[in-house]
Write an enzyme that holds these catalytic residues in place. Structure first.
Site, PDB file in Angstrom:
ATOM      1  N   GLU A 175      34.336  93.607  52.545  1.00  0.00           N
ATOM      2  CA  GLU A 175      35.108  92.380  51.889  1.00  0.00           C
ATOM      3  C   GLU A 175      34.308  91.077  51.974  1.00  0.00           C
ATOM      4  O   GLU A 175      34.462  90.446  53.086  1.00  0.00           O
ATOM      5  CB  GLU A 175      36.650  92.978  51.996  1.00  0.00           C
ATOM      6  CG  GLU A 175      36.601  94.034  52.091  1.00  0.00           C
ATOM      7  CD  GLU A 175      38.473  93.724  52.190  1.00  0.00           C
ATOM      8  OE1 GLU A 175      39.397  92.317  52.210  1.00  0.00           O
ATOM      9  OE2 GLU A 175      39.442  94.402  52.203  1.00  0.00           O
ATOM     10  N   ASP A 219      36.065  90.729  46.562  1.00  0.00           N
ATOM     11  CA  ASP A 219      37.525  90.552  47.190  1.00  0.00           C
ATOM     12  C   ASP A 219      38.727  89.536  46.547  1.00  0.00           C
ATOM     13  O   ASP A 219      37.456  88.650  46.267  1.00  0.00           O
ATOM     14  CB  ASP A 219      37.303  90.572  49.057  1.00  0.00           C
ATOM     15  CG  ASP A 219      39.455  90.113  49.632  1.00  0.00           C
ATOM     16  OD1 ASP A 219      39.797  90.905  48.825  1.00  0.00           O
ATOM     17  OD2 ASP A 219      39.209  89.742  50.580  1.00  0.00           O
ATOM     18  N   GLU A 236      45.581  94.565  45.729  1.00  0.00           N
ATOM     19  CA  GLU A 236      46.463  94.129  47.387  1.00  0.00           C
ATOM     20  C   GLU A 236      47.844  93.639  46.969  1.00  0.00           C
ATOM     21  O   GLU A 236      48.478  93.290  45.911  1.00  0.00           O
ATOM     22  CB  GLU A 236      45.566  92.935  47.327  1.00  0.00           C
ATOM     23  CG  GLU A 236      43.910  93.725  47.641  1.00  0.00           C
ATOM     24  CD  GLU A 236      43.130  92.298  48.601  1.00  0.00           C
ATOM     25  OE1 GLU A 236      43.012  91.922  49.821  1.00  0.00           O
ATOM     26  OE2 GLU A 236      43.251  90.804  47.559  1.00  0.00           O
ATOM     27  N   ASN A 259      36.626  92.002  56.460  1.00  0.00           N
ATOM     28  CA  ASN A 259      36.205  91.391  55.637  1.00  0.00           C
ATOM     29  C   ASN A 259      34.343  89.785  56.527  1.00  0.00           C
ATOM     30  O   ASN A 259      34.463  90.439  57.408  1.00  0.00           O
ATOM     31  CB  ASN A 259      37.093  90.288  56.048  1.00  0.00           C
ATOM     32  CG  ASN A 259      38.141  90.199  55.227  1.00  0.00           C
ATOM     33  OD1 ASN A 259      38.257  89.771  53.821  1.00  0.00           O
ATOM     34  ND2 ASN A 259      39.287  90.921  55.979  1.00  0.00           N
TER      35      ASN A 259
END
Length: 624
Positions: free
Chosen positions: A495, A525, A581, A463
């Protein structure tokens, strides 16, 4: 004395409004002793070799002594019984060499009484606008100290009298300057309202009054965070004009007893003091006022403000608090009201709301400060941890092909703090750059270790915080870390959240291009939770579309299922890889397969694992 010693015309001058205005403008009557005037009287007595020199001021009914060379100021004397009123009335020197022989004053109490004065001279104190307001006089129990004054003595006497009045006028200017400074320090220059200092001064003044009733101060802090955005967009003059409209609207919704103040750029404060025979009754009154007034204020912000021909809706976060008169400074109630407004803004950042302040909020903020300190230490000393959640290939029998690196804070001895709390805090404290680099470096070194041990072609997803995207050197930094770990950038997926993209779209487009040029793959994301336009999405170089867990968990029966299905179609049209996810059930996985999703992650496959735990999971997979 049987008759007034002055002719009526001269006596009338004592009560002349212009003369009295000049006198009162000096703001000196009934003030205490001041060294400068005592010094002048002692100097005067010494130069003229008299027993006593005094400074007298006279209004329309009394004579008042400001200073005396012997340090003793006589009591007030009514007009009609003083020597100096003749000096003031005539506006010129009055000299009486022997008071006992003077037909006007020979029967005065100052002559026949204990003082037994024989000599008097009075020089008028003439103000800058030509009015006699008092005298510098010479007194002695000996007669004929002077029967006349030489030119030198007369010039010296006038100089000393002028020194007295000019000193008084300078004193007045200084006092007025202090008042103006105090007023300026207690007043907001934009709205003309008092500021925090003015509120505290008001409370101190009210609570210091001798009152048998119990008094309580109530405050409503009104935070308007939207004003700052408007200022940045339209400029300060525009936002000030809008603020003035807010002030006027609030004032119309309040009572004359309420004090409205501006405490900072985006906050107003409404204060009221209620009194009752008991503290409990006073608290009940102020609590009822705050609750009802707070609701009125919220209603005032339901309609737009019109400025520059445009409508502007402002959210107002209200903090309510009250305090007993046992806290005369008012700081406590002001702090609690501000704390409550901050909490209201935190709880409902995009809507109007109100919150009551209490002592628990203070403890909450203390805990927050302590948390900041511990987090700073954790980042500096690399006390955070990185865990890894497997990402599986739905088209290859749920084979693990990669992982997402997730930062955790294993703060021993304290309740666990989730990344949803400490990551934004790190952004706020300016720690996110260092923390992000450390997480990225740890993820890269871990991936290299996995690849060496497992001999599998794994990749890592990391991330990137929106704050990191503000660093123009980010691409080169991440490339260097990747290469130093013995990896290729193509083995790393970065992400980036949709919300972070929206906030700084114009700034990040060039940075994203640099990251792609380095060889990194980009994943969008939590897609679907923001408000990105498709045109922007198409223009950006993303390779992966990650669908938020909120929609996956709502599938296949809930409303989120339609989003999951439509995003799959969108990704196919844009040639993007899709990741679902938060998969927890077989049914959710089946729904993703049905709609063509390639990859998935969630508790259905594994919880976030340590680096060694991830290798163990790979071993299990290879042995099955």
């Amino acid at each position: 004395m049987a008759a007034h010693p002055l002719p009526k015309q001269e006596f009338d001058y004592l009560s002349d409004p212009a003369r009295l205005e000049a006198l009162y403008r000096l703001n000196i009557i009934d003030t205490g002793t001041e060294g400068v005037f005592d010094t002048i009287t002692r100097l005067t007595a010494s130069l003229f070799e008299v027993e006593l020199a005094t400074i007298h001021l006279i209004d329309d009914h009394r004579q008042w002594v400001k200073a005396s060379s012997n340090g003793i100021c006589a009591p007030d004397t009514p007009v009609g019984k003083t020597f100096c009123e003749r000096t003031v009335a005539k506006k010129e020197l009055v000299l009486v060499p022997d008071l006992q022989k003077d037909p006007v004053y020979n029967t005065s109490h100052f002559v026949t009484g204990p003082l037994k004065l024989r000599f008097y001279a009075g020089m008028p104190l003439i103000s800058r606008d030509g009015h006699a307001v008092g005298t510098l006089c010479l007194l002695d129990t000996r007669a004929n100290i002077f029967e006349w004054f030489s030119d030198h003595d007369l010039s010296l006497y006038r100089y000393l009298a002028d020194l007295v009045i000019r000193t008084m006028e300078l004193r007045e200017s200084h006092v007025n300057a202090q008042k103006r400074f105090l007023q300026a320090s207690e007043e907001d220059g934009v709205t003309g309202l008092v500021n925090s200092r003015g509120v505290l001064a008001h409370l101190n003044e009210q609570f210091s009054k001798d009152n048998s009733l119990k008094s309580v101060a109530g405050m409503i802090q009104v935070r308007l965070p939207g004003l700052e955005r408007i200022r940045r967009a339209y400029g300060t003059p525009f936002s000030n004009e809008l603020l003035q409209q807010v002030v006027e609207r609030i004032q119309k919704a309040t009572q004359p007893a309420d004090l409205l103040a501006r405490t900072d750029d985006v906050s107003l404060l409404l204060t009221r003091i209620s009194s009752a025979s008991t503290g409990k009754q006073a608290i009940n009154l102020i609590t009822q006022w705050a609750a009802e007034q707070g609701q009125k204020l919220l209603e005032e912000f339901e309609s737009p403000f019109v400025c520059g021909g445009e409508n502007f809706y402002l959210s107002a976060q209200l903090g309510l608090a009250h305090s007993l008169s046992s806290d005369p400074s008012g700081y406590s109630v002001l702090e609690r009201a501000d704390d409550a407004a901050v909490k209201a803004q935190k709880d409902t950042p995009n809507a109007s709301s109100m919150c009551w302040g209490n002592s628990e909020l203070k403890e909450e903020y203390k805990h927050a400060v302590a948390t900041e300190s511990r987090l700073r230490q954790a980042v500096e000393q690399e006390q955070l941890a990185v865990v890894f959640q497997p990402i599986v290939d739905l088209n290859a029998g749920n084979k693990i092909i990669g992982a997402e690196a997730l930062v955790r804070w294993p703060d021993s001895g304290e309740p666990p703090i989730g990344p949803d709390v400490f990551v934004p805090l790190a952004e706020e404290l300016g720690l996110i750059g260092k923390m992000g680099s450390w997480v990225f470096d740890t993820a890269c070194r871990t991936l290299r270790h996995w690849r060496d041990v497992s001999r599998q072609d794994l990749w890592m997803s990391v991330n990137v915080s929106p704050k990191q995207l503000q660093d123009p050197a980010l691409a080169s930094q991440l490339e260097t870390i990747t290469l130093n770990a013995g990896l290729r950038p193509s083995q790393i997926k970065l992400e980036i959240t949709e919300s972070g993209l929206i906030e700084q779209y114009g700034q990040v487009t060039q940075l994203l291009k640099k990251l792609v040029d380095c060889g990194f793959k980009l994943a969008l994301d939590d897609f679907g939770t923001g408000h990105s336009s498709l045109s922007r999405l198409i223009q950006l170089p993303f390779d992966v579309l990650k669908v938020d867990r909120a929609f996956v968990s709502d599938s296949p029966e809930g409303a989120g299922a339609a989003v999951v299905a439509s995003l799959s179609s969108l990704a196919k049209s844009l040639n993007l890889e899709t990741v679902g996810e938060g998969v927890e059930t077989d049914t959710q996985e089946a729904f993703l397969r049905q709609h063509g999703y390639c990859l998935a992650q969630g508790y259905r496959y594994a919880r976030p694992l340590t680096a060694n735990g991830f290798l163990d999971e790979l071993d299990k997979q290879n042995n099955n």
